[in-house]
Design a protein around this motif. Structure first.
Motif, PDB file in Angstrom:
ATOM      1  N   UNK A  61     -96.681  14.161  12.248  1.00 34.98           N
ATOM      2  CA  UNK A  61     -97.268  12.846  12.530  1.00 34.98           C
ATOM      3  C   UNK A  61     -96.368  12.033  13.458  1.00 34.98           C
ATOM      4  N   UNK A  62     -95.053  12.049  13.178  1.00 36.36           N
ATOM      5  CA  UNK A  62     -94.159  11.279  14.043  1.00 36.36           C
ATOM      6  C   UNK A  62     -94.039  11.934  15.420  1.00 36.36           C
ATOM      7  N   UNK A  63     -93.933  13.236  15.453  1.00 35.71           N
ATOM      8  CA  UNK A  63     -93.799  13.937  16.738  1.00 35.71           C
ATOM      9  C   UNK A  63     -95.056  13.773  17.587  1.00 35.71           C
ATOM     10  N   UNK A  64     -96.199  13.521  16.957  1.00 31.06           N
ATOM     11  CA  UNK A  64     -97.411  13.262  17.734  1.00 31.06           C
ATOM     12  C   UNK A  64     -97.276  11.992  18.575  1.00 31.06           C
ATOM     13  N   UNK A  65     -96.410  11.080  18.137  1.00 29.07           N
ATOM     14  CA  UNK A  65     -96.164   9.853  18.904  1.00 29.07           C
ATOM     15  C   UNK A  65     -94.964  10.013  19.812  1.00 29.07           C
ATOM     16  N   UNK A  66     -93.900  10.615  19.301  1.00 28.94           N
ATOM     17  CA  UNK A  66     -92.698  10.824  20.104  1.00 28.94           C
ATOM     18  C   UNK A  66     -92.267  12.280  20.014  1.00 28.94           C
ATOM     19  N   UNK A  67     -92.544  13.070  21.034  1.00 27.49           N
ATOM     20  CA  UNK A  67     -92.176  14.486  21.012  1.00 27.49           C
ATOM     21  C   UNK A  67     -90.669  14.700  20.994  1.00 27.49           C
TER      22      UNK A  67
END
Length: 238
Positions: A61-67
């Motif tokens: 979920x977080x990586x979907x916003x900041x790879x």
């Protein structure tokens, strides 16, 4: 009412106020750049704590916003053209919020670029060097018998403090009389160096009177005091 359901990160951190800027962060030197700026600008926002202890920054979920899986990151539901904007990297966030509000970034072209110059100086030098010093002085690196890596970052952190101290001679802030995003970028790192990292004596912080003077003025600002505590830790369960 804004609809942010298209952003997977809201599945893990639901937006209670989707019409507000959604901030995903932690009170680290980079994280508080964003919260302090939001407080200084008076923008409505909803903070979400990205907890390193549970590796929240590595979740899909977080990586979907900041790879790049680093904090801070944000979603502005009212971005350019009225469309939602996602953004990460603390320096980019500072510039964006300054341009969105017309605050803390000079309108004069030369002063604007000089402010950005000091912002880049923090991002390219102060943050990486002082962060490595923290690793080798306080965290796992302190166990290394070979102190040459630590001493390298001590020397470079001291050099950077000297650059800043000389520049601040006779000035209220980095840009003179104007408080800007350069100050918001630099001074959380200085505060962390002598506070959380406990490296003040190691770098000879007492030699940098101008830096200390301006740091104290920075920390005394009400918006800074609020921003340094955001996002708040979870409440203890009874």
């Amino acid at each position: 009412m804004s609809d942010l359901s298209a952003f997977p990160i809201t599945g893990k951190w639901p937006a209670q106020h989707p019409d507000r800027i959604q901030l995903y962060s932690l009170p680290t030197p980079n994280g508080v750049k964003a919260s302090i700026m939001l407080e200084e600008c008076g923008l409505a926002y909803e903070p979400h704590r990205v907890d390193f202890a549970t590796n929240d920054q590595l979740t899909p979920e977080f990586i979907s916003l900041n790879p790049n899986n680093k904090i801070p990151a944000l979603i502005d539901p009212d971005g350019p053209g009225g469309q939602p904007l996602t953004l990460w990297e603390s320096g980019a966030i500072l510039i964006y919020l300054a341009e969105k509000t017309g605050k803390f970034l000079p309108q004069d072209a030369a002063a604007r670029y000089h402010t950005i110059q000091w912002l880049m100086w923090q991002m390219g030098g102060v943050g990486p060097m002082m962060g490595q010093l923290g690793f080798f002085h306080k965290f796992a690196g302190k166990e290394y018998e070979d102190k040459r890596p630590r001493d390298r970052y001590v020397a470079e952190s001291r050099r950077l403090l000297g650059v800043l101290d000389r520049h601040l001679e006779g000035k209220d802030w980095i840009m003179g009389s104007a408080y800007t995003i350069a100050d918001i970028a630099v001074f959380p790192w200085v505060r962390n160096l002598i506070g959380f990292y406990e490296a003040g004596e190691l770098v000879g912080y007492a030699d940098f009177a101008n830096v200390d003077r301006v740091l104290k003025a920075f920390v005394a600002r009400p918006a800074v005091q609020r921003g340094l505590l955001i996002p708040a830790p979870p409440k203890a369960q009874d």
